[in-house]
Scaffold this active site. Sequence first.
Site, PDB file in Angstrom:
ATOM      1  CE  LYS A 130      10.449  -6.196   4.123  1.00 11.60           C
ATOM      2  NZ  LYS A 130       9.031  -5.910   3.972  1.00 11.60           N
ATOM      3  CG  ASP A 173       6.188  -4.668   9.327  1.00 13.73           C
ATOM      4  OD1 ASP A 173       7.444  -4.585   9.141  1.00 13.73           O
ATOM      5  OD2 ASP A 173       5.517  -4.954   8.285  1.00 13.73           O
ATOM      6  CD  GLN A 191       6.277  -5.764   1.373  1.00 13.40           C
ATOM      7  OE1 GLN A 191       7.132  -6.385   1.870  1.00 13.40           O
ATOM      8  NE2 GLN A 191       7.177  -4.454   1.041  1.00 13.40           N
TER       9      GLN A 191
END
Length: 935
Positions: A57, A126, A101
């Site tokens: 990422k 997200d 995460q």
Amino acid sequence: MTVEAKVISGTAVAKNIREELRQQVNALRAEGARFVPGLRIVQVGGREDSNVYIRMKIKAATEIGINAVHVQLPRSITESELLDKLSDLNADPQVHGIIVQMPLDCETAIDAHRITDAVSPAKDVDGLHTVNEGRLAVGDLNGFLPCTPWGCLELIRSTGVEIAGARAVVLGRSKIVGTPAAELLKWANATVTVCHSKTRNLEEITRSADILLVGIGVPEMVKGSWIKPGAVVIDCGINVKPDASKASGSRLVGDVDYEQAKLVAGYLTPVPGGVGPMTVAMLMKNTVVSATRAAASARRSQWPLQVLPLRPARPVPSDIVIARAQRPKHIGKLAEEIGLLPSEVSMYGSRKAKISLGVIQRLKDQPVGKYVVVAGITPTPLGEGKTTTLMGLVQALGAHKQRNVVAALRQPSQGPTFGIKGGAAGGGYAQVIPMEEFNLHLTGDIHAVAAANNLVAAQLDTRIFHEATQSDTALYNRLVPRIKGQRKFSPIQLRRLKRLGIDKTDPDQLTPEEAAAFSRLNIDVDTIMWERVVDINDRYLREITIGQSPSEKGMCRKTRFSIAVASEIMAVLALSSSLADMKCRLGEMVVAFNKDGVPVTTDDLGVTGALAVLLKDALEPNLMQSLEGTPVLVHAGPFANIAHGCNSIIADEIGLKLVGSEGFVCTEAGFGSDIGMEKFCNIKCRNSGRKPDAMVLVTTVRAIKMHGGGAPVTPGAPLNKQYTEENLELLEKGLPNLLQHISNGCSFGMPVVVSINAHVADTPAEHELLRKAALQAGAFAAVVSTHWADGGAGAVPLAEAVIEACQLDNKFKLLYEPSLPLADKMTKIAQTMYGAGQVELSQEAKDQIKRLTDAGFGSLPICMSKTSGSVTGDPDIKGAPKGFTLKVQSVYVSAGAGFVVAMCGDITKMPGLSTRPAIYDIDLNTETGQIEGLF
């Protein structure tokens, strides 16, 4: 002959998306050189599989131009600590996207769902927040879409296969992939079936699918026989399968048996290289979308302000009835409308708030709006309605002309509130609301000023006492004590040593002479300028004796109290540009001179840091609103005769940044233009560097008649018919006062807009006489305003005149240069602003000017302390006489505020209560909790 499926390369599609995003970011940065999209990846613990994803990422973000930061937190973190961290990131304007995460690698139990929902929906790149999930469920695709399902949709679209009308089957119903993927396909007009472990006839259903999306979590579960020939197959699975032929001993496989599927399907994603790269690409796309929205919001030229409607009643009710009839917006809603971030607003209930100084830094590159100062003619007991006019003007600009506008006002003292019936919130249908809170404690700023002021006074007298009762050695040892075997100077003591020219930092190394010089301020009590304060009118504190307790060993002296807003600290608060600037100014305040004629400062007393602590919250402006829902910044309240009489530089600066280049900040200068406006320009604008674009001068027919020789006005008694009937002759005699104030504005190069505040008894002929006289005297415009009765609608002509005046080239100039001697500055002000012929200094004033000049204060601007009731030094003289002599009795320095005060006559800094003050009328209704009788 069997034709194998076409491979849908997620790697290739993702690469194209990243390139488009890179170009978008470059365009964003070109529009704002300092603008950089910000992404924060929050990880708890250090799982290596998570680290692999995080590195991917960050690599993708860096290539695109996104500032991605890995926020790694320890496994020992608690849920509340993690929530606090996310709250900080939510509040950070440089962060546009936040990823947590998963899974969380933590020692304590943490609710993962609560964590994902703690990320602001506006930064949830997200797409996992319940709000964003809910928006997707109802077909609102303007929120953040979940990255993996969105990536799958883009992969399907890349094949060119028509989604609308196709039969789609989603195998798996997980929150992250299956369920949102089904929603996305549904809103793309596919006919969707969701299958899971309990679905019967699974093979039969999947074999009917034109589009098959698999995310079931079982390695190679879907066989070739499950797939409709020619179907699009998207494999979201990623599983590790033993493979002795690989060096690692394993290989990655999906949920679809690739070797079988490629012989049946029309299009097929590989594993790896299919969905995985798309998840990262769509995450980056969400981040760029968020940053683009933030940039657009920052560039937004007009606020989405929800105006509060007015329904003016006739006859016009009392101010308090009008104020209570209007329900204010929630202050958080108003803050959002004018572009403040949640982290920049500290709410005091639902109707007022403090604004963080961080707004200035965040908007430092923002162009500023037009700057308008509202002043009045020489005040009369009839009242001219200066604050009412200011509020009517901003309501007209904001609610009726759709301009971004902020009103900037001083906070009123409680002294007049309890002493004289009336407040400072405006009046009629042009007010600040809620007016009770505005006129009373507000957020406690005045109390903070009083506490800080009295701390200085306590330390000053204490220091005099201890120096008089201790030897040099004892005094030094107490000032620099040995604690746990060590002695050291505090930072403020080191500053005093530096001022004395002593470069030693070890307390034990000073010679006896150096220690004595450090310890003894040797204050000359006859030069003490610092007084205690209280925020009420109390005439018996105008002169007092302190130190009469036997414990003070006969060290008595005469002093006095002032009202809290007369404290130099209030002026410091109003003139500071930052916390650092305020702290510096607080340390420079001169409290007295020593016996050698050297200034003694608050920093010498050792209180600078303590004062800054007491005042750090008070330096933040207060946000309120007008009757029509436009923003009002209320901050600071220095007296206009013994200080500069204006609200704070910080409030104006925040307002100017918030309104943008097409907006307006309208601020008020206390009393007439000869006092408040002159100091606004020569002191406040000299400090801030801002140049006002126009001046609004408030006048009334009744006040001009009084300046023309009209009958005295007695509070509570009926007005003389001179004020209630047309009298053009008397009105014409009073014109010189109006003309002097117009000249005052023109002296600074400002266009002057005269606002004739209409009253019921005025006649059109009287208004026309004032209007023509104002225009002939050089006013840019002169308009009649009815805002008291009609609210903003009644000030629309005034607003239009102000808009037009502000379009002129700014020719603002200050009245004098700093290098001009103090006495010459006084003469310049008196002759230009008052029409005086000369200034006469008493011998005391001459001596004080010499002392201040010798001490280095000669280049400071002058703050003329004179009566507000006349342009002369005599409150009984009305009109605008010329060539008179202005007498200056005494001069002192407000070094922290940064000006020298010239006392022209006996100006009391402690008002007294009348025989029947407003106290008699003020009460609290214990059943409703409402304040009664205040206005």
